[in-house]
Each structure stands twice: as C-alpha cells, then as structure tokens.
Design an enzyme around this catalytic site. Structure first.
Site, mmCIF file in Angstrom:
data_model
loop_
_atom_site.group_PDB
_atom_site.id
_atom_site.type_symbol
_atom_site.label_atom_id
_atom_site.label_comp_id
_atom_site.label_asym_id
_atom_site.label_seq_id
_atom_site.Cartn_x
_atom_site.Cartn_y
_atom_site.Cartn_z
ATOM 1 N N SER A 192 56.718 51.859 -19.587
ATOM 2 C CA SER A 192 56.705 51.759 -21.057
ATOM 3 C C SER A 192 55.850 51.220 -22.118
ATOM 4 C CB SER A 192 58.040 50.842 -21.267
ATOM 5 O OG SER A 192 57.529 49.828 -21.167
ATOM 6 N N ASP A 193 56.134 51.714 -22.904
ATOM 7 C CA ASP A 193 54.787 51.520 -23.516
ATOM 8 C C ASP A 193 55.140 50.423 -24.850
ATOM 9 O OD1 ASP A 193 52.363 51.187 -25.725
ATOM 10 O OD2 ASP A 193 52.971 52.743 -26.535
ATOM 11 N N TRP A 194 54.393 49.315 -25.109
ATOM 12 C CA TRP A 194 54.785 47.942 -25.518
ATOM 13 C C TRP A 194 55.982 48.252 -26.756
ATOM 14 C CZ3 TRP A 194 51.342 43.114 -25.804
ATOM 15 C CH2 TRP A 194 51.719 42.799 -26.688
ATOM 16 N N ASN A 195 56.946 46.858 -26.163
ATOM 17 C CA ASN A 195 58.444 46.999 -26.367
ATOM 18 C C ASN A 195 58.986 48.330 -26.298
ATOM 19 O OD1 ASN A 195 60.216 44.770 -26.931
ATOM 20 N ND2 ASN A 195 60.638 45.812 -29.340
ATOM 21 N N GLY A 196 58.686 49.749 -25.934
ATOM 22 C CA GLY A 196 59.425 50.662 -25.591
ATOM 23 C C GLY A 196 60.612 50.630 -25.719
#
Length: 747
Positions: free
Chosen positions: A302-306
């Site tokens: 995932s991306d940051w906090n995605g």
C-alpha cells in the site's frame, strides 16, 4: 509477469540459492529437510516458503503483512519506532520504512532475527527516488535526456549507496504518465508519454536490481503508483481519476508492464480512486490485471496509510472493513496503518478474509526476502557502508545532469558563452542550494549541491570574469539569470494553480532585458512552466530542471559549450495555465484545429490563446544543426495476422550533423492510425534514439515495429488488444511536430 510468465521466471531466478540453512538456524523447530533445499536442489525457495508459512501463527502471518514507519517519518500515522521494536521482537512485523544507516538497521534486524520465535528477517524500505547520497536530477529531468541509460546509472549508484546503509527496497521508479503540469508529482514522473516512460521504467528497474537482488549493491525496485495516479482531476494531488478501460490500458498501464517485464520485484498501489473504486480496493487492477493477466508473483504494498484512507474515501465502514477490502482486492502489505494487523484474526475467524489469500500474501513477502538474500545474510557490513558521494559518483551525476538539460531558445548564438566573456550571474537561484528537487533523499541535506555561481566560476576559462548580483550587469558581456521554483513547490502535495515563475522573478527578467545586454535565462524547476510573458525578450533559455548535487557544474558545462545540449522536453510547456491539459498525444475531434485554415473559428481550442503549446513534447535545440531524411519502411504491406504472430518490420531514416560542432540529436518515430474502430491519438511515440554525431557525420537509425506499435486496447473490461486493417502513417523527426513521413498498409 509478462507474456508466458517471463517476468515471473526472472524474479524467481534471483532467489535461487537463498539461505534455507539460515532459516533453520534461526528457528530451532524448523524442518531439517527444508535446509537441504538451500541451493534449490530439492524443492527450492518455494518449498521453503510453503514450509515456513505452515509453521506460522495467524499473528505472525499478519505481522509479515505489516510495514511500520521509523523515527523521523512524517504524515498520517506519525512515528512508530517503539511499536516496530515490540512487533519485531514478537515476530509480528514484516517491514520498516525510513530507517537507514548500517548500525541502526542492524540493531533492529537483530531483534527480529535473534529474539523472535521464527527469526524471519525484516525488509527495510526507503524512498530512494533520484539518489541516496549522490543526488541525480529529478526523474522528469532524466526523461528529458531521452537516454534510458541515465536512469540505469542513477539506479545503480543509488542502489549501491542505499544497500550498504541497510536499505533493501526502494519505492521507485514512479511511472505515472500525466498530462497535468499543475500536479506536483510530475517532477517524479517521466512526463506525458507512455513509450518514453516505459523505457525509463525498465532501465531504472535494471539499475536498482541488476541480475541478483541478493547482491550487496542492489535493492528491490517498486513500480508505483498503480494505477492512473497521474490523471488526477485538476492536477490536485490525491484527487479523483475517471478513465475508460482503453485509456487505462493504452496510456497508464504500459510503463508498469515494462517494469515488470524487466523483473521489478514489487508494486505500490496509488492514492486515487479509479472510476469510483479506490486503487487500494480495486481487484480489477490489482488482481485481474496485475496478478492474473500479468502473472505477477511479487509484493503489492500500500502507499502511506492507503488502506486507512479507504475510510475517508467512503469505501470502507471501519478499520476492519478497510483491511478486508484491501487484502481481498490484492494488497499484500499495509504501510503505516495497521488495520490488517489489528483486525485480521477476527476477519479470518469470521470468514471475511480467506486463509488461502492470507497465505498467498505472506508467501509473496517471504519470496521478496528470499530474493534479497536476507535469510542467508540479514545484516550489512557496517565497515563497508558507503559514507557519501565519491568523485566517480559526482562525475556520473554531473554528466547525467548536463545530458538532461534542454535548450529552448538561442537567438544570435548567445550560447555557448565564448572565452574571455565577462559574465554576470543574477537571480534568486544564482547562488542557491535549492537545486536538488523533491525527494532528494538523505544526501539532499547532508551533501549540498554545487550552486550555479560556483559552477560558473569553476567553469570560466583563464582571464574570464564572473560576477554576482544585479549591480554587476553593467560591465557584463552576458547576463545569466537563474530563476525557477524551489523544491517545495513541486513533488507530493505541491500542486499549483499558477505555472508562472513565483514572486517577482518575471519582473527581474524584464529589468535585465531593459539593459539591452544579451542574457540567458536558466530555469530550475520541477514541472513545465508558462514562460509566455518573458520568453520573447530572452536571448537564450536553458531548461535545467532540478539538476542535483552537481547541478552548478553541469549548467556551466552547457553554458560554456563543454557539453552541447541534446535533451528534449518529456512534457509539453503550455502557453498559459488555461490551456492545460495540452499534450501531443491527444485524440482528434470532429472539428479539429487546422493550421492551414486559421480563419475557421468553429474548431476545438480557445479564442484567446493559440491552440499549440509554447514548446511541444520532444522539442529541444542544439548548438549545431541536424538534417533528418525521409523515413523508409522495409515493407509496404503487412498482415494483421502476421503482426499478431510476432512478425516485425523496420523503419529507417538518415540523420546528419550539418552544423559546425559535434552534438546529439534525438530521432523520434511517431505512429498514427487515421481510421480505427476506436478514435486514436493524432500521434503516438513508438521509438526514439539519441545519436551522437561529429561535424558532417551521418548515421542511419533503424526502428523495429510490431503489433504493440500499430494496435491498441479496446474498451473490453477483460482486455482485448486489436490490430486493425488500414493505412498507418509513420512520422520521423526531432520533435512531436515531425513532418517527414511514410505509410504502410495493414491487411
């Protein structure tokens, strides 16, 4: 990955020989038979992975899917240092990002390997975008070189510096095709074309990974952001994207396929929604296309906090729902947010997530760790950590920076600056160290760049005079005006609604123009800018982008003629922001603009600005002149069926240096299908080659074309690629405005 699983075999080959013996040593309960497969002789890494997954508890499996952030990380979620140490000790952590330094990474790795039950090593990730210690030009600048080798060199240097300092995994290359200069992350991209971006994505991947991920000078690459992030409405970061299936497959997906065919080990999901579905929840892209059609067996992170952002998207009801949706859609590792770790056991027990999908995700993470050789050697040699840039890496960065610059204007042959000329260097960026650009890495702060003033003074010949400041212009033969936008004005979360020079920089240019002294404008920026208000008054304009640690020297090399600029624009420069999006690969309309009929007002465009960009894609000048001949195809006709069976044909064209100095020309080939069942772009770049030619020297450039160059993806949701019968126009030239053409017939 790729047709026939070519990418999959490439990735698995990198893992052969990973240390099962180390796994057995770290885990007293390990099956001794597994250790015998260390060299792949009795089952190989896949057998080891299956055995290891079978010994793991649910908490340990969920832990492998968790990536936490280290001290100094910013953004949603904050620092998770203490949590990372605790989770590593319990064997419930798979990865940590933003930790670097051999001593620091080894200390945390020892907790995971020596204190947890199974001793599974951690994988450490960092955004190494265009350099670790040695900062290269931003990716958009590198794309302007039209030479993928520059990306490979950056990747190779960056990987060596990063791996020696404890980093195993970089969240790069970014390959988001975009038509939006307002979008700050265009600086991290390769611009507006999928063909150019594909070539650079593959080259950067090879630079990072080499032939063996376990080598001490290589890191795992990450193709990001999957997918269509560059299509954000209004150029506003993180914003909505709504595209057809055909545009998704023809414009946004090809660079990802190219990276995976080059062996890229991981993929990152993007922040945007895609036609109403958040990318982190999109099973069509993450599973159907990526994992099933392309047979990708690596990690989707995932991306940051995605995963957490599925809640504000309005797509998940709560954290448990977010974790369920993301894992089911195809996300394998959760960055920063902890919804799978927090709720996974409950989700599994209730049947809301499936055990086979959980095990598949865990296996993918373990596969990456085996490929990196972490089971055999989880630590880095602290004495071998690269402490900073070397003369060799600085030389490479300097050469790449000069190779990436684009000469936009040169009237009266003001450039190159002749010997003995008195030069005044002025402007807010003349002696500024704000040249590294967005995501400059740890080296961006620790190792300041060479400023333009410093570079000009170093580069001036004996007896030449270089002065600094507006007051010095009166005695100057040439004025160099250094303007642009700082690093914080481009990159993530740095979208702009105005693409002009910030502040009073345009007024400064006007003041210098009023002196009547010939002057050169040097642009330091992370995106295409609007230059229409002042470009006519400038004698010469050099687009230098954010050029990195050796930027000042590289700029001087070009201005003094030690390097003849040969770069081309990877994205069109609009005349004003109201033109955006303006790009070369647009589709025709029923009322297209015809420059031969300028009086016809009932055509697409605006009534208050010309319909063409200020500078088009592929444009760039040189200190010499080139002639490109008429292209010739090796066949007049070819069958669509032959193309689908893998047949190819060649297009050749001659290029000659007819000027007075040696230089580089980028020969570009464009394709247009004038009649198709799906309206096609007016041009599509399908080949390019940067050619170095001495005075009077000529060369024949050959391009090989096949089905992928003449066909296109339809709007079928399950993906249908077609090659249709009809005439195809082939244009070759020095920019997207190429006029020299030939045709072939597809039967």
């Amino acid at each position: 990955m790729g047709d026939g699983g070519v990418g999959r075999r490439t990735f698995l080959a990198a893992m052969t020989g990973s240390g099962a013996a180390a796994t057995a040593a770290a885990d007293p309960a390990a099956d001794p038979a597994a250790a015998e497969t260390a060299d792949g002789a009795a089952g190989g890494p896949e057998a080891e992975i299956r055995a290891l997954v079978g010994r793991m508890t649910v908490a340990e499996k969920l832990g492998q899917l968790q990536q936490l952030a280290w001290t100094g990380a910013t953004g949603p979620g904050g620092s998770q240092t203490a949590s990372a140490e605790q989770a590593a000790r319990k064997g419930e952590l798979g990865s940590v990002l933003n930790i670097f330094g051999a001593r620091h990474s080894n200390a945390l790795q020892r907790i995971a390997v020596e204190e947890s039950r199974l001793g599974i090593p951690l994988v450490f990730g960092l955004d190494v975008i265009h350099g670790f210690w040695t900062t290269f030009p931003i990716p958009l600048a590198q794309a302007a070189s039209f030479d993928p080798e520059v990306a490979r060199v950056d990747g190779e240097v960056s990987a060596k510096e990063a791996r020696s300092n404890g980093i195993h995994w970089t969240f790069s290359p970014m390959m988001d095709v975009t038509h939006e200069p307002r979008w700050g992350r265009i600086a991290e991209s390769c611009g507006e074309d999928p063909c150019l971006t594909s070539a650079f994505a593959a080259a950067k991947t090879r630079g990072y990974q080499g032939g063996d991920l376990a080598a001490k000078d290589r890191v795992a690459a990450c193709a990001k952001h999957f997918v269509a992030y560059g299509g954000a409405e209004g150029g506003r970061d993180y914003n909505t994207v709504d595209v057809s299936e055909s545009r998704l497959r023809n414009l946004y997906l090809p660079p990802f396929k190219a990276a995976l065919d080059a062996g890229c080990a991981t993929v990152m999901a993007s922040f945007n929604t895609l036609s109403g579905i958040p990318a982190h929840a999109n099973s069509h892209t993450l599973t159907e296309i990526l994992k099933e059609d392309w047979e990708f067996d690596g990690v989707v992170v995932s991306d940051w906090n995605g995963v957490g952002e599925l809640l504000p998207h309005g797509f998940a009801a709560d954290g448990a729902d977010a974790g369920r949706i993301a894992l089911t859609a195809g996300v394998d590792m959760e960055m920063v947010s902890t919804h799978l770790a927090d709720h996974g056991a409950e989700l599994l027990a209730s049947g809301r997530i499936k055990e086979d999908r959980l095990d598949d995700a865990v296996a993918r993470v373990l596969r990456l760790k085996y490929a990196l050789g972490l089971f055999a050697q989880p630590y880095v040699e602290e004495a071998e950590a690269v402490p900073g840039p070397t003369p060799q890496t600085r030389k490479a960065a300097r050469e790449v920076a000069a190779r990436s610059m684009v000469l936009l204007k040169n009237e009266g042959e003001v450039l190159p600056i002749g010997p003995g000329k008195a030069v005044a260097v002025v402007g807010p960026f003349a002696d500024s160290r704000d040249m590294q650009g967005t995501w400059a890495g740890p080296g961006g702060e620790k190792f300041p760049p060479v400023t333009v003033l410093h570079g000009m003074r170093d580069g001036a010949g004996r007896g030449a005079r270089v002065t600094y400041g507006v007051g010095a212009t009166k005695a100057a033969d040439v004025v160099v005006v250094v303007v642009g936008e700082g690093a914080k004005l481009s990159g993530e979360a740095a979208s702009r609604s105005d693409l002009g020079l910030p502040g009073d920089q345009e007024e400064l240019i006007e003041a210098v123009a009023a002196t009547g002294i010939p002057f050169v404008v040097v642009l330091l920026n992370g995106r295409p800018l609007t230059v229409g208000n002042w470009v006519e008054s400038a004698s010469a304009v050099l687009e230098a982008w954010h050029p990195g640690i050796e930027g000042g020297h590289a700029i001087a090399d070009v201005l003094y003629g030690k390097v003849n600029p040969g770069g081309k624009l990877p994205a069109s420069f609009p005349r004003n922001v109201g033109q955006v999006p303006v790009h070369y690969n647009h589709e025709n309309t029923g009322r297209p603009y015809d420059p031969k009929s300028p009086g016809n007002t009932y055509v697409t465009g605006y009534s208050d600005v010309e319909r063409t960009p200020q500078f088009p894609f592929g444009y760039g000048l040189s200190y010499t002149t080139f002639e490109i001949g008429t292209p010739k195809a090796s066949v007049a006709r070819i069958g669509a069926g032959e193309l689908r069976r893998g047949e190819t044909f060649e297009v050749e064209v001659s290029v000659r240096n007819v000027g007075e100095v040696a230089g580089d020309e980028v020969v570009q080939l464009y394709v247009h299908d004038p009649v198709a069942s799906l309206v096609q772009p007016v041009r599509r770049l399908r080949g390019f080659e940067r050619v170095a030619l001495g005075v009077g020297e000529a060369k024949v450039v050959r391009f090989v074309l096949g089905a992928e160059d003449l066909g296109f993806w339809t709007n079928a949701v399950d993906g249908r690629f077609v090659v249709e019968a009809g005439r195809v126009d082939l244009y070759v030239g020095s920019s997207s405005d190429a006029r020299s053409a030939c045709t072939i017939q597809v039967d």
